[in-house]
Write a protein that holds these residues in place. Structure first.
Motif, short mmCIF file in Angstrom:
data_model
loop_
_atom_site.label_atom_id
_atom_site.label_comp_id
_atom_site.label_asym_id
_atom_site.label_seq_id
_atom_site.Cartn_x
_atom_site.Cartn_y
_atom_site.Cartn_z
N VAL A 27 32.61 28.22 -69.71
CA VAL A 27 33.88 27.66 -70.17
C VAL A 27 34.30 28.32 -71.48
O VAL A 27 35.47 28.69 -71.66
CB VAL A 27 33.79 26.13 -70.31
CG1 VAL A 27 35.02 25.56 -70.97
CG2 VAL A 27 33.58 25.48 -68.95
N LEU A 28 33.36 28.48 -72.39
CA LEU A 28 33.69 29.11 -73.67
C LEU A 28 34.09 30.57 -73.48
O LEU A 28 35.04 31.05 -74.11
CB LEU A 28 32.50 29.01 -74.62
CG LEU A 28 32.23 27.63 -75.18
CD1 LEU A 28 30.94 27.63 -75.98
CD2 LEU A 28 33.37 27.15 -76.04
N GLY A 29 33.39 31.27 -72.61
CA GLY A 29 33.74 32.67 -72.34
C GLY A 29 35.11 32.81 -71.72
O GLY A 29 35.90 33.67 -72.12
N ALA A 30 35.41 31.98 -70.73
CA ALA A 30 36.72 32.03 -70.08
C ALA A 30 37.83 31.66 -71.05
O ALA A 30 38.90 32.27 -71.05
CB ALA A 30 36.74 31.10 -68.87
N SER A 31 37.58 30.67 -71.91
CA SER A 31 38.58 30.27 -72.90
C SER A 31 38.86 31.39 -73.89
O SER A 31 40.01 31.64 -74.26
CB SER A 31 38.10 29.04 -73.65
OG SER A 31 37.90 27.96 -72.77
N LEU A 32 37.81 32.07 -74.31
CA LEU A 32 37.98 33.17 -75.26
C LEU A 32 38.82 34.29 -74.64
O LEU A 32 39.75 34.80 -75.28
CB LEU A 32 36.61 33.71 -75.68
CG LEU A 32 36.62 34.89 -76.64
CD1 LEU A 32 37.27 34.49 -77.95
CD2 LEU A 32 35.22 35.39 -76.85
#
Length: 45
Positions: A27-32
């Motif tokens: 989720v953090l990677g996709a958000s970034l």
């Protein structure tokens, strides 16, 4: 109930009583990536 002078040893799985599948990492990677794309689009247009 344990006395205050005794230590209680509990295994990690029992103490946490849950699982950590690592979904937060994705989720953090996709958000970034999404934020970078949005900022690039705003900068270009």
């Amino acid at each position: 109930m344990a006395d205050n002078d005794q230590r209680v040893h509990v295994e990690t799985d029992q103490a946490r009583a849950g699982s950590t599948p690592g979904v937060g990492r994705y989720v953090l990677g996709a958000s970034l990536v999404l934020i970078i794309v949005i900022f690039a689009a705003l900068l270009l247009f």
